[in-house]
Design a protein around this motif. Structure first.
Motif, PDB file in Angstrom:
ATOM      1  N   LEU A 183       0.827  -1.202   0.000  1.00  0.00           N
ATOM      2  CA  LEU A 183       0.000   0.000   0.000  1.00  0.00           C
ATOM      3  C   LEU A 183       0.866   1.259   0.000  1.00  0.00           C
ATOM      4  O   LEU A 183       0.587   2.210  -0.740  1.00  0.00           O
ATOM      5  N   ARG A 184       1.925   1.261   0.789  1.00  0.00           N
ATOM      6  CA  ARG A 184       2.807   2.435   0.820  1.00  0.00           C
ATOM      7  C   ARG A 184       3.444   2.674  -0.545  1.00  0.00           C
ATOM      8  O   ARG A 184       3.581   3.824  -0.989  1.00  0.00           O
ATOM      9  N   SER A 185       3.849   1.600  -1.211  1.00  0.00           N
ATOM     10  CA  SER A 185       4.438   1.749  -2.538  1.00  0.00           C
ATOM     11  C   SER A 185       3.429   2.317  -3.520  1.00  0.00           C
ATOM     12  O   SER A 185       3.740   3.229  -4.304  1.00  0.00           O
ATOM     13  N   LEU A 186       2.192   1.790  -3.506  1.00  0.00           N
ATOM     14  CA  LEU A 186       1.171   2.280  -4.423  1.00  0.00           C
ATOM     15  C   LEU A 186       0.859   3.747  -4.169  1.00  0.00           C
ATOM     16  O   LEU A 186       0.706   4.535  -5.109  1.00  0.00           O
ATOM     17  N   ALA A 190       1.634   6.780  -6.747  1.00  0.00           N
ATOM     18  CA  ALA A 190       0.530   7.632  -7.186  1.00  0.00           C
ATOM     19  C   ALA A 190       0.910   9.100  -7.115  1.00  0.00           C
ATOM     20  O   ALA A 190       0.494   9.908  -7.945  1.00  0.00           O
ATOM     21  N   VAL A 191       1.725   9.453  -6.131  1.00  0.00           N
ATOM     22  CA  VAL A 191       2.190  10.837  -5.994  1.00  0.00           C
ATOM     23  C   VAL A 191       3.331  11.124  -6.968  1.00  0.00           C
ATOM     24  O   VAL A 191       3.384  12.183  -7.609  1.00  0.00           O
ATOM     25  N   ASP A 192       4.237  10.157  -7.105  1.00  0.00           N
ATOM     26  CA  ASP A 192       5.417  10.336  -7.958  1.00  0.00           C
ATOM     27  C   ASP A 192       5.716   9.020  -8.670  1.00  0.00           C
ATOM     28  O   ASP A 192       6.297   8.104  -8.076  1.00  0.00           O
ATOM     29  N   PRO A 193       5.313   8.876  -9.944  1.00  0.00           N
ATOM     30  CA  PRO A 193       5.519   7.618 -10.674  1.00  0.00           C
ATOM     31  C   PRO A 193       6.985   7.219 -10.824  1.00  0.00           C
ATOM     32  O   PRO A 193       7.271   6.070 -11.190  1.00  0.00           O
ATOM     33  N   THR A 194       7.913   8.129 -10.543  1.00  0.00           N
ATOM     34  CA  THR A 194       9.335   7.785 -10.619  1.00  0.00           C
ATOM     35  C   THR A 194       9.862   7.269  -9.283  1.00  0.00           C
ATOM     36  O   THR A 194      11.045   6.915  -9.182  1.00  0.00           O
ATOM     37  N   PRO A 197       9.771   1.837  -5.568  1.00  0.00           N
ATOM     38  CA  PRO A 197       8.900   1.147  -4.615  1.00  0.00           C
ATOM     39  C   PRO A 197       9.692   0.396  -3.557  1.00  0.00           C
ATOM     40  O   PRO A 197      10.888   0.126  -3.706  1.00  0.00           O
ATOM     41  N   LEU A 198       8.995   0.031  -2.472  1.00  0.00           N
ATOM     42  CA  LEU A 198       9.642  -0.671  -1.370  1.00  0.00           C
ATOM     43  C   LEU A 198      10.065  -2.084  -1.760  1.00  0.00           C
ATOM     44  O   LEU A 198      10.961  -2.655  -1.149  1.00  0.00           O
ATOM     45  N   HIS A 199       9.418  -2.648  -2.765  1.00  0.00           N
ATOM     46  CA  HIS A 199       9.749  -3.999  -3.236  1.00  0.00           C
ATOM     47  C   HIS A 199       9.618  -3.993  -4.754  1.00  0.00           C
ATOM     48  O   HIS A 199       8.693  -3.386  -5.310  1.00  0.00           O
ATOM     49  N   LYS A 200      10.528  -4.666  -5.431  1.00  0.00           N
ATOM     50  CA  LYS A 200      10.534  -4.623  -6.893  1.00  0.00           C
ATOM     51  C   LYS A 200       9.259  -5.188  -7.500  1.00  0.00           C
ATOM     52  O   LYS A 200       8.869  -4.803  -8.612  1.00  0.00           O
ATOM     53  N   GLY A 201       8.567  -6.072  -6.774  1.00  0.00           N
ATOM     54  CA  GLY A 201       7.332  -6.649  -7.288  1.00  0.00           C
ATOM     55  C   GLY A 201       6.146  -5.716  -7.229  1.00  0.00           C
ATOM     56  O   GLY A 201       5.093  -6.011  -7.803  1.00  0.00           O
ATOM     57  N   HIS A 202       6.288  -4.566  -6.554  1.00  0.00           N
ATOM     58  CA  HIS A 202       5.164  -3.643  -6.424  1.00  0.00           C
ATOM     59  C   HIS A 202       4.938  -2.825  -7.688  1.00  0.00           C
ATOM     60  O   HIS A 202       3.809  -2.422  -7.977  1.00  0.00           O
ATOM     61  N   LEU A 203       5.994  -2.553  -8.433  1.00  0.00           N
ATOM     62  CA  LEU A 203       5.876  -1.696  -9.605  1.00  0.00           C
ATOM     63  C   LEU A 203       4.945  -2.278 -10.671  1.00  0.00           C
ATOM     64  O   LEU A 203       4.095  -1.544 -11.204  1.00  0.00           O
ATOM     65  N   PRO A 204       5.039  -3.574 -11.024  1.00  0.00           N
ATOM     66  CA  PRO A 204       4.099  -4.112 -12.016  1.00  0.00           C
ATOM     67  C   PRO A 204       2.645  -4.011 -11.572  1.00  0.00           C
ATOM     68  O   PRO A 204       1.747  -3.834 -12.411  1.00  0.00           O
ATOM     69  N   GLY A 238      -2.262  10.969 -15.492  1.00  0.00           N
ATOM     70  CA  GLY A 238      -1.211  10.035 -15.861  1.00  0.00           C
ATOM     71  C   GLY A 238      -0.812   9.062 -14.788  1.00  0.00           C
ATOM     72  O   GLY A 238       0.024   8.193 -15.006  1.00  0.00           O
ATOM     73  N   THR A 239      -1.389   9.184 -13.597  1.00  0.00           N
ATOM     74  CA  THR A 239      -1.130   8.237 -12.531  1.00  0.00           C
ATOM     75  C   THR A 239      -2.485   7.772 -11.990  1.00  0.00           C
ATOM     76  O   THR A 239      -3.475   7.799 -12.731  1.00  0.00           O
ATOM     77  N   VAL A 240      -2.553   7.315 -10.772  1.00  0.00           N
ATOM     78  CA  VAL A 240      -3.817   6.874 -10.195  1.00  0.00           C
ATOM     79  C   VAL A 240      -3.989   7.476  -8.800  1.00  0.00           C
ATOM     80  O   VAL A 240      -3.023   7.876  -8.163  1.00  0.00           O
ATOM     81  N   GLU A 241      -5.225   7.515  -8.367  1.00  0.00           N
ATOM     82  CA  GLU A 241      -5.566   7.969  -7.020  1.00  0.00           C
ATOM     83  C   GLU A 241      -6.273   6.836  -6.288  1.00  0.00           C
ATOM     84  O   GLU A 241      -7.217   6.240  -6.818  1.00  0.00           O
TER      85      GLU A 241
END
Length: 245
Positions: A183-186, A190-194, A197-204, A238-241
């Motif tokens: 959740l923290r990664s998402l 959402a605030v900054d797409p660059t 993430p806390l874990h590499k699996g969160h980005l996909p 361009g991102t999500v909320e």
């Protein structure tokens, strides 16, 4: 928690004891199958694979209760060696197992228990028809654990239609790849797409949310043992909320 030495843990509930008995039977059958027909990739460990079952993060009360409920409702079929299939779903990955290889013994795929239980809750408690749900999307690029569609499938293509719901299951709330970290990664992405993430699996998973919400909002359920977190996810510049529900 059961260690590879085969010592039985002490469970607090009847559901944990019943599920433990089922899983031990699966571990024995799985290990026997490995010894009978060793995989070339595991040619050193399969011939001596033991039925000792490693739980890793334990066996939670919530996940035990939810998984057994799914079985009792006839929504999942479990084979003797732990291979299972979610019956009635719009589509289901053909290669699903409750247990798998670990060293020379067997390990529980804990996240699977959460995943199956969440599917049953959608059907039994939230009014989702099974034919509107894809369990463990196995299509190229899919990253989330459940998809829900706005209607029944077409005659040939299970992906036809709009995905209006998605879910992701984690074994536990805490930990580097736990539900809280996801959740923290998402939220950070959402605030900054660059953002890294806390874990590499969160980005996909975040990228999939961006894709699924390109034309309309969706519901999102994040689930773990003892946690059910609901959100509305919508496109935002361009991102999500993520909006808590």
């Amino acid at each position: 928690m059961a260690e590879p030495n085969g010592a039985d843990p002490v469970w607090q509930t009847d559901e944990q004891r019943r599920l433990h008995a089922l899983l031990m039977g699966c571990a024995e059958a799985f290990a026997a199958g490995c010894r009978a027909e060793p995989d070339r990739k595991y040619r050193h460990s399969d011939p001596v694979r033991r039925p000792a079952l490693l739980y890793g993060v334990g066996l939670g009360e919530d996940e035990s209760r939810a998984f057994l409920r799914t079985m009792q409702a006839g929504l999942v079929e479990v084979g003797p060696d732990g291979r299972f299939f979610v019956t009635g779903a719009r589509a289901c990955s053909p290669n699903l197992h409750l247990v798998g290889r670990n060293g020379d013994h067997v390990k529980l795929h804990t996240e699977v228990l959460i995943h199956v239980g969440a599917y049953a809750e959608l059907v039994l408690d939230h009014g989702w028809a099974p034919e509107r749900l894809i369990f463990d999307p196995f299509f190229s690029g899919a990253a989330l654990d459940l998809w829900g569609y706005d209607g029944p499938p077409g005659a040939r293509d299970p992906q036809a239609g709009d995905v209006v719901f998605a879910a992701e299951a984690k074994a536990r709330q805490d930990g580097g790849d736990g539900l809280t970290a996801l959740l923290r990664s998402l939220q950070s992405l959402a605030v900054d797409p660059t953002h890294l993430p806390l874990h590499k699996g969160h980005l996909p998973k975040w990228r999939e949310l961006v894709r699924l919400t390109a034309h309309h909002p969706i519901e999102l359920l994040l689930v773990a043992n003892g946690a059910r977190w609901w959100f509305t996810v919508q496109a935002a510049d361009g991102t999500v909320e993520l909006i808590p529900r």
